[in-house]
Design a protein around this motif. Sequence first.
Motif, short mmCIF file in Angstrom:
data_model
loop_
_atom_site.label_atom_id
_atom_site.label_comp_id
_atom_site.label_asym_id
_atom_site.label_seq_id
_atom_site.Cartn_x
_atom_site.Cartn_y
_atom_site.Cartn_z
N MET A 198 19.33 11.43 53.93
CA MET A 198 17.89 10.94 53.66
C MET A 198 17.65 9.86 54.50
O MET A 198 18.51 9.00 54.78
N GLY A 199 16.40 9.50 55.23
CA GLY A 199 16.36 8.58 56.01
C GLY A 199 15.47 7.53 55.33
O GLY A 199 14.51 7.94 54.49
N VAL A 200 15.68 6.23 55.15
CA VAL A 200 14.95 5.31 54.52
C VAL A 200 14.22 4.43 55.54
O VAL A 200 15.04 3.67 56.29
N PRO A 201 12.83 4.14 55.65
CA PRO A 201 12.36 3.30 56.47
C PRO A 201 12.76 1.91 56.15
O PRO A 201 12.88 1.21 55.12
N SER A 202 12.89 1.16 57.41
CA SER A 202 13.47 -0.17 57.21
C SER A 202 13.14 -0.90 58.36
O SER A 202 12.17 -0.48 59.52
N TRP A 203 13.18 -2.33 58.48
CA TRP A 203 12.93 -3.02 59.55
C TRP A 203 14.37 -3.76 60.07
O TRP A 203 15.08 -4.25 59.22
N VAL A 204 14.31 -4.00 61.32
CA VAL A 204 15.62 -4.59 62.12
C VAL A 204 14.98 -5.83 62.83
O VAL A 204 14.09 -5.64 63.52
N ALA A 205 15.76 -7.18 62.66
CA ALA A 205 15.27 -8.21 63.11
C ALA A 205 15.97 -8.34 64.55
O ALA A 205 17.11 -8.05 64.44
N ALA A 245 10.85 -1.39 63.72
CA ALA A 245 10.85 -0.41 62.73
C ALA A 245 12.18 0.20 63.04
O ALA A 245 12.44 0.42 64.16
N ALA A 246 12.93 0.64 61.87
CA ALA A 246 14.06 1.44 62.17
C ALA A 246 14.14 2.39 61.09
O ALA A 246 13.37 2.37 59.92
N GLU A 247 15.23 3.10 60.97
CA GLU A 247 15.43 4.20 59.73
C GLU A 247 16.91 3.99 59.43
O GLU A 247 17.63 3.92 60.23
N TYR A 248 17.33 3.85 57.98
CA TYR A 248 18.56 3.65 57.51
C TYR A 248 18.87 5.21 57.04
O TYR A 248 18.16 5.84 55.96
N THR A 249 19.89 5.84 57.45
CA THR A 249 20.08 7.11 56.86
C THR A 249 21.25 7.15 56.05
O THR A 249 22.41 6.36 56.46
N VAL A 250 21.33 7.86 54.97
CA VAL A 250 22.31 7.65 53.68
C VAL A 250 22.44 9.34 53.35
O VAL A 250 21.51 9.94 53.46
N TRP A 251 23.69 9.76 53.04
CA TRP A 251 23.68 11.21 52.05
C TRP A 251 23.69 10.98 50.81
O TRP A 251 24.12 9.94 50.30
N VAL A 252 23.00 11.60 50.24
CA VAL A 252 23.10 11.77 48.72
C VAL A 252 23.10 13.20 48.26
O VAL A 252 22.84 14.14 49.11
N THR A 253 23.33 13.08 46.99
CA THR A 253 23.68 14.38 46.24
C THR A 253 22.21 14.91 45.66
O THR A 253 21.25 13.88 45.29
#
Length: 120
Positions: free
Chosen positions: A1-8, A15-23
């Motif tokens: 799952m990708g979560v939109p985020s921001w990177v300084a 703009a960036a995307e943080y990817t995590v695995w979820v059930t």
Amino acid sequence: MGVPSWVARPDGVEAAEYTVWVTDRQLTPIEGVDLSGVPTRRLPGPPPQTAPGWVVRPAPRRRGRTVVHEATCRHAAGGGTELGTQEAVDALMREGARACTDCDAAAVLVPVLELGQGHG
């Protein structure tokens, strides 16, 4: 799952995307959103239970002394007591104990012992 985020960055924010695995149990469906096109993949099960990583044996030709070996060390074969990591560190703290230098025992366990020096 990708979560939109921001990177300084040094030159600003990006703009960036943080990817995590979820059930599937961690997700709540959103009304009106079709998730049938979302790719899914079953993750492998838990890793197999491994044997303890260390073996303590009497030192050859040195009565009352012991040597801690990595479980796969050729000198660990033929008996001894299987230990977990904490037990192996405890065994090395005993009088007359040493870590084998032919396997990873000395390289891994001796630095762990040194971490506690001067803190107790």
